[in-house]
Write an enzyme that holds these catalytic residues in place. Structure first.
Site, PDB file in Angstrom:
ATOM      1  N   HIS A  70      -7.559   1.853  -6.158  1.00  0.00           N
ATOM      2  CA  HIS A  70      -6.433   2.355  -5.378  1.00  0.00           C
ATOM      3  C   HIS A  70      -6.369   1.658  -4.032  1.00  0.00           C
ATOM      4  O   HIS A  70      -7.357   1.124  -3.533  1.00  0.00           O
ATOM      5  CB  HIS A  70      -6.504   3.878  -5.186  1.00  0.00           C
ATOM      6  N   CYS A  71      -5.180   1.677  -3.459  1.00  0.00           N
ATOM      7  CA  CYS A  71      -4.961   1.262  -2.075  1.00  0.00           C
ATOM      8  C   CYS A  71      -4.204   2.420  -1.430  1.00  0.00           C
ATOM      9  O   CYS A  71      -4.352   3.564  -1.865  1.00  0.00           O
ATOM     10  CB  CYS A  71      -4.211  -0.074  -2.002  1.00  0.00           C
ATOM     11  N   ALA A  72      -3.398   2.170  -0.439  1.00  0.00           N
ATOM     12  CA  ALA A  72      -2.680   3.260   0.228  1.00  0.00           C
ATOM     13  C   ALA A  72      -1.672   3.921  -0.719  1.00  0.00           C
ATOM     14  O   ALA A  72      -1.642   5.142  -0.852  1.00  0.00           O
ATOM     15  CB  ALA A  72      -1.983   2.759   1.484  1.00  0.00           C
TER      16      ALA A  72
END
Length: 129
Positions: A70-72
């Protein structure tokens, strides 16, 4: 290259899985991780240097067979790093020890906005529970 299939997972599905010993959560956000908090016990491999650190990540994943990136928002960095790592595994994990690669829907921002637990520790790796 032909890596493993990448699927998406909702925060509600990840919540019960995140504590299982075979699951690794990989946070590829860059510097925002340090001030936005993170999912407890996630591994941090910033997207800026992700490509160069894939061998270290692979070594850190011993005993894991399910990965969640995941990222933001999980729109660019998370899926991109998941794909890069999937391609890397095609050569580095021929036995298929890592069976599943997923991306967290809505990323960390969605996780946090939905009231899921976050950790504010500054340890690397995170020791949170």
């Amino acid at each position: 290259m032909g890596g493993r299939q990448i699927s998406y997972i909702a925060a509600s599905q990840l919540l019960p899985l995140r504590r299982l010993p075979n699951v690794a959560i990989i946070d590829v956000r860059d510097e925002e991780r340090s001030y936005d908090a993170h999912i407890a016990a996630s591994l941090h491999y910033a997207s800026e240097t992700f490509y160069d650190k894939m061998p270290k990540l692979f070594a850190d994943l011993k005993g894991k067979d399910t990965l969640v990136f995941h990222c933001a928002l999980s729109k660019v960095r998370g899926p991109s790093c998941a794909q890069q790592f999937s391609d890397y595994l095609a050569e580095s994990d021929p036995d298929g020890a890592i069976r599943e690669i997923m991306v967290l829907e809505r990323g960390f921002n969605g996780w946090q906005a939905s009231g899921r637990p976050v950790c504010h520790c500054t340890h690397l790796p995170c020791q949170g529970s």
